[in-house]
Motif scaffolding. Structure first.
Motif, PDB file in Angstrom:
ATOM      1  N   GLU A  72       0.844  -1.192   0.000  1.00 32.27           N
ATOM      2  CA  GLU A  72       0.000   0.000   0.000  1.00 32.27           C
ATOM      3  C   GLU A  72       0.880   1.244   0.000  1.00 32.27           C
ATOM      4  OE1 GLU A  72      -2.638   0.350   3.300  1.00 32.27           O
ATOM      5  OE2 GLU A  72      -3.846   1.922   2.334  1.00 32.27           O
ATOM      6  N   ILE A  73       0.659   2.101  -0.985  1.00 33.38           N
ATOM      7  CA  ILE A  73       1.426   3.337  -1.103  1.00 33.38           C
ATOM      8  C   ILE A  73       0.457   4.513  -0.992  1.00 33.38           C
ATOM      9  CG2 ILE A  73       3.013   4.680  -2.534  1.00 33.38           C
ATOM     10  CD1 ILE A  73       3.778   2.105  -3.964  1.00 33.38           C
ATOM     11  N   PHE A  74       0.742   5.406  -0.060  1.00 32.62           N
ATOM     12  CA  PHE A  74      -0.133   6.543   0.170  1.00 32.62           C
ATOM     13  C   PHE A  74       0.256   7.715  -0.740  1.00 32.62           C
ATOM     14  CE2 PHE A  74      -0.296   4.045   4.059  1.00 32.62           C
ATOM     15  CZ  PHE A  74      -1.669   3.967   4.265  1.00 32.62           C
ATOM     16  N   PRO A  75      -0.699   8.589  -1.051  1.00 32.64           N
ATOM     17  CA  PRO A  75      -0.432   9.687  -1.986  1.00 32.64           C
ATOM     18  C   PRO A  75       0.777  10.542  -1.605  1.00 32.64           C
ATOM     19  CG  PRO A  75      -2.783   9.521  -1.571  1.00 32.64           C
ATOM     20  CD  PRO A  75      -2.118   8.548  -0.630  1.00 32.64           C
ATOM     21  N   GLU A  76       0.944  10.807  -0.312  1.00 30.39           N
ATOM     22  CA  GLU A  76       2.054  11.664   0.111  1.00 30.39           C
ATOM     23  C   GLU A  76       3.411  10.984  -0.079  1.00 30.39           C
ATOM     24  OE1 GLU A  76       0.208   9.813   3.879  1.00 30.39           O
ATOM     25  OE2 GLU A  76      -0.466  10.707   1.979  1.00 30.39           O
ATOM     26  N   GLU A  77       3.413   9.678  -0.292  1.00 29.09           N
ATOM     27  CA  GLU A  77       4.666   8.953  -0.495  1.00 29.09           C
ATOM     28  C   GLU A  77       5.088   8.900  -1.960  1.00 29.09           C
ATOM     29  OE1 GLU A  77       4.311   5.691   3.121  1.00 29.09           O
ATOM     30  OE2 GLU A  77       3.244   5.310   1.245  1.00 29.09           O
ATOM     31  N   MET A  78       4.152   9.170  -2.870  1.00 31.40           N
ATOM     32  CA  MET A  78       4.434   9.019  -4.301  1.00 31.40           C
ATOM     33  C   MET A  78       5.585   9.893  -4.808  1.00 31.40           C
ATOM     34  SD  MET A  78       2.627   6.621  -5.607  1.00 31.40           S
ATOM     35  CE  MET A  78       2.798   6.950  -7.358  1.00 31.40           C
ATOM     36  N   PRO A  79       5.697  11.168  -4.393  1.00 32.54           N
ATOM     37  CA  PRO A  79       6.783  11.991  -4.938  1.00 32.54           C
ATOM     38  C   PRO A  79       8.176  11.453  -4.661  1.00 32.54           C
ATOM     39  CG  PRO A  79       5.119  13.386  -3.905  1.00 32.54           C
ATOM     40  CD  PRO A  79       4.793  11.962  -3.538  1.00 32.54           C
ATOM     41  N   SER A  80       8.334  10.640  -3.621  1.00 34.46           N
ATOM     42  CA  SER A  80       9.659  10.134  -3.263  1.00 34.46           C
ATOM     43  C   SER A  80       9.964   8.773  -3.886  1.00 34.46           C
ATOM     44  CB  SER A  80       9.796  10.031  -1.736  1.00 34.46           C
ATOM     45  OG  SER A  80       8.846   9.113  -1.218  1.00 34.46           O
ATOM     46  N   ILE A  81       9.020   8.223  -4.635  1.00 36.21           N
ATOM     47  CA  ILE A  81       9.216   6.907  -5.252  1.00 36.21           C
ATOM     48  C   ILE A  81       9.596   7.074  -6.719  1.00 36.21           C
ATOM     49  CG2 ILE A  81       8.131   4.709  -5.833  1.00 36.21           C
ATOM     50  CD1 ILE A  81       6.290   5.071  -3.459  1.00 36.21           C
ATOM     51  N   ARG A  82      10.693   6.461  -7.105  1.00 37.05           N
ATOM     52  CA  ARG A  82      11.152   6.558  -8.485  1.00 37.05           C
ATOM     53  C   ARG A  82      10.276   5.705  -9.406  1.00 37.05           C
ATOM     54  NH1 ARG A  82      17.253   4.827  -7.644  1.00 37.05           N
ATOM     55  NH2 ARG A  82      16.113   3.350  -6.335  1.00 37.05           N
ATOM     56  N   PRO A  83       9.949   6.217 -10.598  1.00 38.57           N
ATOM     57  CA  PRO A  83       9.119   5.437 -11.527  1.00 38.57           C
ATOM     58  C   PRO A  83       9.731   4.087 -11.884  1.00 38.57           C
ATOM     59  CG  PRO A  83       9.279   7.725 -12.246  1.00 38.57           C
ATOM     60  CD  PRO A  83      10.242   7.563 -11.113  1.00 38.57           C
ATOM     61  N   THR A  84      11.063   4.012 -11.981  1.00 39.76           N
ATOM     62  CA  THR A  84      11.698   2.739 -12.324  1.00 39.76           C
ATOM     63  C   THR A  84      11.476   1.695 -11.231  1.00 39.76           C
ATOM     64  OG1 THR A  84      13.776   3.624 -11.415  1.00 39.76           O
ATOM     65  CG2 THR A  84      13.476   3.735 -13.805  1.00 39.76           C
ATOM     66  N   THR A  85      11.546   2.139  -9.969  1.00 39.83           N
ATOM     67  CA  THR A  85      11.301   1.221  -8.859  1.00 39.83           C
ATOM     68  C   THR A  85       9.860   0.721  -8.869  1.00 39.83           C
ATOM     69  OG1 THR A  85      12.969   2.286  -7.467  1.00 39.83           O
ATOM     70  CG2 THR A  85      11.299   0.984  -6.347  1.00 39.83           C
ATOM     71  N   LEU A  86       8.926   1.648  -9.014  1.00 38.79           N
ATOM     72  CA  LEU A  86       7.518   1.275  -9.013  1.00 38.79           C
ATOM     73  C   LEU A  86       7.182   0.412 -10.226  1.00 38.79           C
ATOM     74  CD1 LEU A  86       4.825   1.474  -7.639  1.00 38.79           C
ATOM     75  CD2 LEU A  86       4.450   3.687  -8.749  1.00 38.79           C
ATOM     76  N   SER A  87       7.778   0.727 -11.366  1.00 39.30           N
ATOM     77  CA  SER A  87       7.551  -0.060 -12.579  1.00 39.30           C
ATOM     78  C   SER A  87       8.003  -1.505 -12.384  1.00 39.30           C
ATOM     79  CB  SER A  87       8.293   0.564 -13.760  1.00 39.30           C
ATOM     80  OG  SER A  87       8.198  -0.247 -14.917  1.00 39.30           O
ATOM     81  N   ASN A  88       9.159  -1.698 -11.753  1.00 34.83           N
ATOM     82  CA  ASN A  88       9.665  -3.052 -11.514  1.00 34.83           C
ATOM     83  C   ASN A  88       8.737  -3.843 -10.595  1.00 34.83           C
ATOM     84  OD1 ASN A  88      11.931  -2.716 -13.121  1.00 34.83           O
ATOM     85  ND2 ASN A  88      13.217  -2.011 -11.435  1.00 34.83           N
ATOM     86  N   VAL A  89       8.225  -3.174  -9.573  1.00 31.84           N
ATOM     87  CA  VAL A  89       7.318  -3.855  -8.643  1.00 31.84           C
ATOM     88  C   VAL A  89       6.011  -4.236  -9.344  1.00 31.84           C
ATOM     89  CG1 VAL A  89       5.971  -3.606  -6.526  1.00 31.84           C
ATOM     90  CG2 VAL A  89       8.299  -2.717  -6.627  1.00 31.84           C
ATOM     91  N   LEU A  90       5.446  -3.310 -10.102  1.00 32.93           N
ATOM     92  CA  LEU A  90       4.203  -3.588 -10.826  1.00 32.93           C
ATOM     93  C   LEU A  90       4.383  -4.735 -11.813  1.00 32.93           C
ATOM     94  CD1 LEU A  90       3.049   0.080 -11.513  1.00 32.93           C
ATOM     95  CD2 LEU A  90       1.950  -1.550  -9.968  1.00 32.93           C
ATOM     96  N   ARG A  91       5.536  -4.745 -12.470  1.00 33.22           N
ATOM     97  CA  ARG A  91       5.799  -5.817 -13.440  1.00 33.22           C
ATOM     98  C   ARG A  91       6.015  -7.159 -12.732  1.00 33.22           C
ATOM     99  NH1 ARG A  91       9.479  -3.450 -15.699  1.00 33.22           N
ATOM    100  NH2 ARG A  91       8.382  -2.586 -17.494  1.00 33.22           N
ATOM    101  N   ASP A  92       6.809  -7.151 -11.659  1.00 30.33           N
ATOM    102  CA  ASP A  92       7.090  -8.389 -10.929  1.00 30.33           C
ATOM    103  C   ASP A  92       5.823  -8.995 -10.336  1.00 30.33           C
ATOM    104  OD1 ASP A  92       9.744  -8.188 -11.538  1.00 30.33           O
ATOM    105  OD2 ASP A  92      10.373  -7.440  -9.574  1.00 30.33           O
TER     106      ASP A  92
END
Length: 248
Positions: A72-92
């Motif tokens: 679970e990722i909250f809206p206030e946490e999104m600016p600090s998350i890199r798209p490449t990291t999130l992309s890898n998690v979504l793909r995995d």
């Protein structure tokens, strides 16, 4: 079986996301979105212990969807998350395209249009992600990727202070003014070039969506926005007016 996340991705998600257990499977849209936060169900069994931790700080055992684990990722946490990291998690985790769109929307709401565009681009450019989805979801992510590119194009893009150190050494006021004007022109040209590239990217996404369905409403909204940004008012009116007629 998917490869485990890298240690760098582990650290990012441990710091940037919160997780918990839910009762039963997390399958429908209401459960997945959980209000404003982003929910990514854990489907792999090898990397669950790498980045899943319960809210009380204790590690959770296992990592398959049957146990109800999710990130679970909250809206206030999104600016600090890199798209490449999130992309890898979504793909995995084999996240559906609707989750990719939800994640991009959270980036947009956080004024991170660039990150939102990058995330959807990584989905669109991945055959593995796109091939396993139904037609409606592919249309949605293609149209969303185009609209995200337009949103990024509407944001000011700066060239980045290229002349500051040189200007400090300019002795004559006239030379300083000339250098500043030249730097401004250069920045404006770079800004316009970047926006044109983003508009071309948006057009490519809408064209690809048209190849699947030529009358998709979301694509027509994007094409209307694109023509409006290019000051093609008649073409923009065509898409918006016909969209309204079809919805009546």
């Amino acid at each position: 079986m998917m490869d485990p996340l890298t240690s760098e991705e582990d650290d990012d998600l441990q710091q940037e996301s919160s997780t918990d257990k839910v009762n039963g499977d997390v399958s429908d849209d209401d459960d997945r979105t959980n209000g404003q936060s982003l929910i990514i169900p854990v489907t792999t069994s090898t990397n669950g212990n790498n980045y899943i931790a319960s809210k009380n700080g204790e590690g959770s055992n296992g990592g398959n969807s049957s146990s109800g684990l999710f990130v679970e990722i909250f809206p206030e946490e999104m600016p600090s998350i890199r798209p490449t990291t999130l992309s890898n998690v979504l793909r995995d985790e084999r996240a559906p395209l609707t989750t990719w769109c939800d994640a991009s929307l959270l980036y947009m709401k956080s004024k991170r249009e660039k990150e939102g565009c990058e995330l959807l681009t990584s989905a669109v450019d991945s055959d593995d992600v796109m091939s396993g989805s139904n037609t409606n979801d592919r249309l949605r992510v293609l149209a969303s990727a185009g609209i995200a590119a337009l949103a990024q194009a509407n944001r000011p893009i700066t060239a980045g202070g290229e002349s500051s150190s040189e200007d400090a050494n300019v002795g004559a006021a006239s030379n300083l003014l000339e250098n500043l004007l030249e730097a401004t022109k250069s920045a404006e040209k770079a800004d316009e070039d970047s926006k044109e590239e983003l508009r071309a990217l948006a057009d490519a996404r809408f064209t690809k969506a048209d190849n699947i369905n030529q009358v998709n409403p979301m694509t027509w909204i994007g094409k209307g926005m694109l023509n409006l940004a290019q000051n093609r008012l008649d073409q923009a009116r065509f898409f918006f007016d016909n969209l309204t007629l079809r919805e009546c």
